[in-house]
Scaffold this motif. Structure first.
Motif, PDB file in Angstrom:
ATOM      1  N   VAL A 201       0.467  -0.914   0.294  1.00  0.00           N
ATOM      2  CA  VAL A 201       0.263   0.261  -0.426  1.00  0.00           C
ATOM      3  C   VAL A 201       0.888   1.179   0.372  1.00  0.00           C
ATOM      4  N   LYS A 202       1.802   1.212   0.862  1.00  0.00           N
ATOM      5  CA  LYS A 202       3.161   2.865   1.290  1.00  0.00           C
ATOM      6  C   LYS A 202       3.286   2.433  -0.392  1.00  0.00           C
ATOM      7  N   ALA A 203       3.909   1.427  -1.173  1.00  0.00           N
ATOM      8  CA  ALA A 203       4.389   1.721  -2.314  1.00  0.00           C
ATOM      9  C   ALA A 203       3.521   2.223  -3.504  1.00  0.00           C
ATOM     10  N   GLY A 204       2.057   1.901  -3.359  1.00  0.00           N
ATOM     11  CA  GLY A 204       1.076   2.216  -4.679  1.00  0.00           C
ATOM     12  C   GLY A 204      -0.311   1.315  -4.905  1.00  0.00           C
ATOM     13  N   ALA A 205      -0.241  -0.004  -4.190  1.00  0.00           N
ATOM     14  CA  ALA A 205      -1.606  -0.439  -4.802  1.00  0.00           C
ATOM     15  C   ALA A 205      -3.130  -0.213  -3.574  1.00  0.00           C
ATOM     16  N   GLN A 206      -3.997  -0.099  -4.956  1.00  0.00           N
ATOM     17  CA  GLN A 206      -4.908   0.544  -3.710  1.00  0.00           C
ATOM     18  C   GLN A 206      -5.837  -0.794  -3.288  1.00  0.00           C
ATOM     19  N   LEU A 207      -5.644  -1.874  -3.769  1.00  0.00           N
ATOM     20  CA  LEU A 207      -6.548  -2.762  -3.530  1.00  0.00           C
ATOM     21  C   LEU A 207      -5.563  -3.900  -3.045  1.00  0.00           C
ATOM     22  N   LEU A 208      -5.939  -4.481  -2.444  1.00  0.00           N
ATOM     23  CA  LEU A 208      -4.920  -6.048  -1.775  1.00  0.00           C
ATOM     24  C   LEU A 208      -6.026  -7.011  -1.829  1.00  0.00           C
ATOM     25  N   GLN A 209      -4.620  -8.292  -2.013  1.00  0.00           N
ATOM     26  CA  GLN A 209      -6.203  -9.620  -2.452  1.00  0.00           C
ATOM     27  C   GLN A 209      -4.988 -10.544  -1.691  1.00  0.00           C
ATOM     28  N   ILE A 210      -5.999 -11.221  -0.600  1.00  0.00           N
ATOM     29  CA  ILE A 210      -5.203 -12.537  -0.194  1.00  0.00           C
ATOM     30  C   ILE A 210      -5.915 -13.753  -0.873  1.00  0.00           C
ATOM     31  N   PHE A 211      -4.702 -14.523  -1.684  1.00  0.00           N
ATOM     32  CA  PHE A 211      -4.819 -15.871  -2.587  1.00  0.00           C
ATOM     33  C   PHE A 211      -5.051 -17.389  -0.847  1.00  0.00           C
ATOM     34  N   ASP A 212      -6.408 -17.331  -0.713  1.00  0.00           N
ATOM     35  CA  ASP A 212      -5.942 -18.764   0.628  1.00  0.00           C
ATOM     36  C   ASP A 212      -6.241 -20.124  -1.186  1.00  0.00           C
ATOM     37  N   SER A 213      -5.183 -20.612  -1.342  1.00  0.00           N
ATOM     38  CA  SER A 213      -5.564 -20.894  -3.107  1.00  0.00           C
ATOM     39  C   SER A 213      -6.274 -22.806  -2.363  1.00  0.00           C
ATOM     40  N   TRP A 214      -5.370 -22.926  -1.328  1.00  0.00           N
ATOM     41  CA  TRP A 214      -5.953 -24.359  -0.556  1.00  0.00           C
ATOM     42  C   TRP A 214      -6.969 -24.313   0.233  1.00  0.00           C
ATOM     43  N   ALA A 215      -7.213 -23.416   0.624  1.00  0.00           N
ATOM     44  CA  ALA A 215      -8.243 -23.406   1.804  1.00  0.00           C
ATOM     45  C   ALA A 215      -9.504 -24.567   1.346  1.00  0.00           C
ATOM     46  N   GLY A 216      -9.821 -25.020   0.452  1.00  0.00           N
ATOM     47  CA  GLY A 216     -10.761 -26.421  -0.371  1.00  0.00           C
ATOM     48  C   GLY A 216     -10.768 -27.385   0.581  1.00  0.00           C
ATOM     49  N   GLU A 217      -9.030 -27.731   0.344  1.00  0.00           N
ATOM     50  CA  GLU A 217      -8.767 -28.858   1.250  1.00  0.00           C
ATOM     51  C   GLU A 217      -8.600 -28.844   2.728  1.00  0.00           C
ATOM     52  N   LEU A 218      -9.134 -28.484   3.257  1.00  0.00           N
ATOM     53  CA  LEU A 218      -9.426 -28.162   4.594  1.00  0.00           C
ATOM     54  C   LEU A 218     -11.337 -28.455   5.408  1.00  0.00           C
ATOM     55  N   SER A 219     -11.377 -29.443   6.093  1.00  0.00           N
ATOM     56  CA  SER A 219     -12.490 -29.586   6.734  1.00  0.00           C
ATOM     57  C   SER A 219     -13.325 -28.576   7.286  1.00  0.00           C
ATOM     58  N   PRO A 220     -14.177 -27.771   7.037  1.00  0.00           N
ATOM     59  CA  PRO A 220     -14.508 -26.593   8.011  1.00  0.00           C
ATOM     60  C   PRO A 220     -14.426 -26.605   9.098  1.00  0.00           C
ATOM     61  N   HIS A 221     -14.188 -27.815   9.604  1.00  0.00           N
ATOM     62  CA  HIS A 221     -14.062 -27.501  11.070  1.00  0.00           C
ATOM     63  C   HIS A 221     -11.541 -27.155  11.030  1.00  0.00           C
ATOM     64  N   ASP A 222     -11.555 -27.450  10.558  1.00  0.00           N
ATOM     65  CA  ASP A 222      -9.882 -27.590  10.480  1.00  0.00           C
ATOM     66  C   ASP A 222     -10.152 -26.269   9.517  1.00  0.00           C
ATOM     67  N   PHE A 223     -10.553 -25.810   8.386  1.00  0.00           N
ATOM     68  CA  PHE A 223     -10.514 -24.191   8.271  1.00  0.00           C
ATOM     69  C   PHE A 223     -10.550 -23.611   9.275  1.00  0.00           C
ATOM     70  N   ALA A 224     -11.857 -23.404  10.668  1.00  0.00           N
ATOM     71  CA  ALA A 224     -11.771 -22.755  11.283  1.00  0.00           C
ATOM     72  C   ALA A 224     -10.576 -22.463  11.958  1.00  0.00           C
ATOM     73  N   ILE A 225      -9.487 -23.562  12.267  1.00  0.00           N
ATOM     74  CA  ILE A 225      -8.947 -23.355  13.319  1.00  0.00           C
ATOM     75  C   ILE A 225      -7.764 -23.088  13.007  1.00  0.00           C
ATOM     76  N   PHE A 226      -7.062 -24.125  11.800  1.00  0.00           N
ATOM     77  CA  PHE A 226      -6.048 -23.779  10.928  1.00  0.00           C
ATOM     78  C   PHE A 226      -5.039 -22.093   9.871  1.00  0.00           C
ATOM     79  N   SER A 227      -6.696 -21.901   9.719  1.00  0.00           N
ATOM     80  CA  SER A 227      -6.991 -20.724   8.300  1.00  0.00           C
ATOM     81  C   SER A 227      -7.326 -19.258   8.575  1.00  0.00           C
ATOM     82  N   PHE A 228      -8.844 -19.540   9.487  1.00  0.00           N
ATOM     83  CA  PHE A 228      -9.385 -18.383   9.499  1.00  0.00           C
ATOM     84  C   PHE A 228      -8.759 -17.619  10.635  1.00  0.00           C
ATOM     85  N   PRO A 229      -8.206 -18.507  11.682  1.00  0.00           N
ATOM     86  CA  PRO A 229      -7.707 -17.138  12.515  1.00  0.00           C
ATOM     87  C   PRO A 229      -6.630 -16.111  11.969  1.00  0.00           C
ATOM     88  N   THR A 230      -5.439 -17.142  10.982  1.00  0.00           N
ATOM     89  CA  THR A 230      -5.008 -15.742  10.545  1.00  0.00           C
ATOM     90  C   THR A 230      -4.637 -15.210   9.304  1.00  0.00           C
TER      91      THR A 230
END
Length: 362
Positions: A201-230
């Motif tokens: 953003v400091k350099a000039g980015a006007q929108l940010l995107q976060i790619f969680d490309s492997w989110a679908g490899e986690l069960s809903p339970h494990d997604f809530a524990i290992f991906s969502f908090p981060t």
């Protein structure tokens, strides 16, 4: 640091990302600067992949290629880089052969000791910031510039698997066998992501995107524990840091591919302005789930671009009707990245169809 950037002429993307119903859907494509373009392949003939990433001049040149080819049809530019520059900044070797390969992956938690204890993103990833500033100037305000990073779970998976995977056996061994060590490393990656995104953003980015490309490899339970908090850690701390440094807030998009089960929860709790959708959910259903809390982005199956112009047009028309049926902002995109074999003229036709069918007056 302040930059004298040209005024933005097309703010359609930013308005949609903030939830406005726009006169037509802004459109861009994940991996739009990539291997399907002959001009990209020409550059790659004489330059290794990460060499391009590390050269602000080459990264700018490639970022601008689709904007120049599809003049007036694209509403955003995304900086040419790779999600795996973060593992590199953390001290890991990453090769592109042609897919990503880690010669020395993390095998057990003791291997975490090989990572850099402190990551100075300005030193390790300053080339991305330079490319963003340079690109922002060379865009001359034609469209906004998107910055991005990989999500911690996805990066962690690559770092442990040593590349792509069909089973994710190695990284799932970690989260089930070493849950606390896994969470600690995930948070460590998330902190680097925060520094990296703030720097963009400091350099000039006007929108940010976060790619969680492997989110679908986690069960809903494990997604809530290992991906969502981060993911929440990133959105919260990027916004906090920007406010503390008196920098303007920018919209943030989360693309958690395959985690459609979590859409409602993410819309309510994750702290992002936009949620990206893959092609495995109907736009009407997605809007019903999230309400008007967030804008949506997506979601054409990338393989439709191989189906011929009639298939592209009919699928885009149906997609537009689905997204327009609900209220809230919508950014047209594919449901994942464009693939290398697509004819650039079929990409053009996709963009033209979005312009035609996403217009409020259509």
């Amino acid at each position: 640091m302040t930059h004298d950037f040209p005024p933005l002429k097309n703010d359609l993307l930013l308005r949609a990302a903030r939830g406005e119903v726009t006169e037509r859907a802004p459109v861009w494509v994940m991996r739009q600067a990539g291997r399907y373009l002959p001009e990209f392949r020409k550059v790659r003939e004489s330059h290794e992949f990460f060499e391009v990433c590390r050269s602000p001049e080459l990264a700018t040149k490639i970022t601008l290629q689709p904007i120049e080819r599809y003049t007036g049809l694209l509403d955003a530019s995304i900086i040419f880089s790779d999600i795996l520059v973060i593992p590199q900044a953390m001290g890991m070797e990453v090769l592109m052969t042609p897919g990503p390969s880690f010669p020395d992956p993390l095998v057990t938690p003791t291997d975490v000791g090989k990572l850099n204890a402190v990551v100075d993103v300005n030193k390790e990833l300053g080339y991305v910031f330079q490319a963003i500033t340079r690109t922002r100037k060379e865009l001359k305000g034609e469209v906004p510039l998107i910055g991005f990073c990989g999500a911690p779970w996805t990066l962690f998976a690559y770092m442990v698997e040593g590349g792509g995977s069909k089973t994710f056996q190695k990284v799932k061994t970690w989260i089930f066998k070493y849950p606390e060590e896994s969470k600690a490393l995930l948070l460590r990656i998330a902190d680097v992501c925060v520094d990296f995104l703030v720097g963009q953003v400091k350099a000039g980015a006007q929108l940010l995107q976060i790619f969680d490309s492997w989110a679908g490899e986690l069960s809903p339970h494990d997604f809530a524990i290992f991906s969502f908090p981060t993911l929440k850690h990133i959105s919260t701390n990027v916004r906090r840091r920007l406010a503390e440094e008196n920098l303007s807030a920018v919209p943030m998009t989360l693309f958690a591919k395959g985690a459609n089960h979590a859409l409602g929860f993410l819309a309510e709790n994750a702290g992002y302005d936009v949620l990206g959708l893959d092609w495995c959910i109907d736009p009407v259903e997605a809007r019903r789930i999230v309400g008007e809390k967030v804008a949506l982005q997506g979601n054409l199956d990338p393989n439709v671009l191989y189906g011929g112009r009639e298939a592209i047009e009919s699928t885009v028309k149906r997609m537009c009707e689905g997204f327009r049926a609900g209220k809230g902002g919508w950014i047209a995109n594919l449901g994942h990245g464009i693939t290398p074999g697509v004819d650039p003229e079929d990409m053009r036709w996709f963009l033209q169809c979005v312009h035609k069918y996403s217009s409020i007056s259509s």
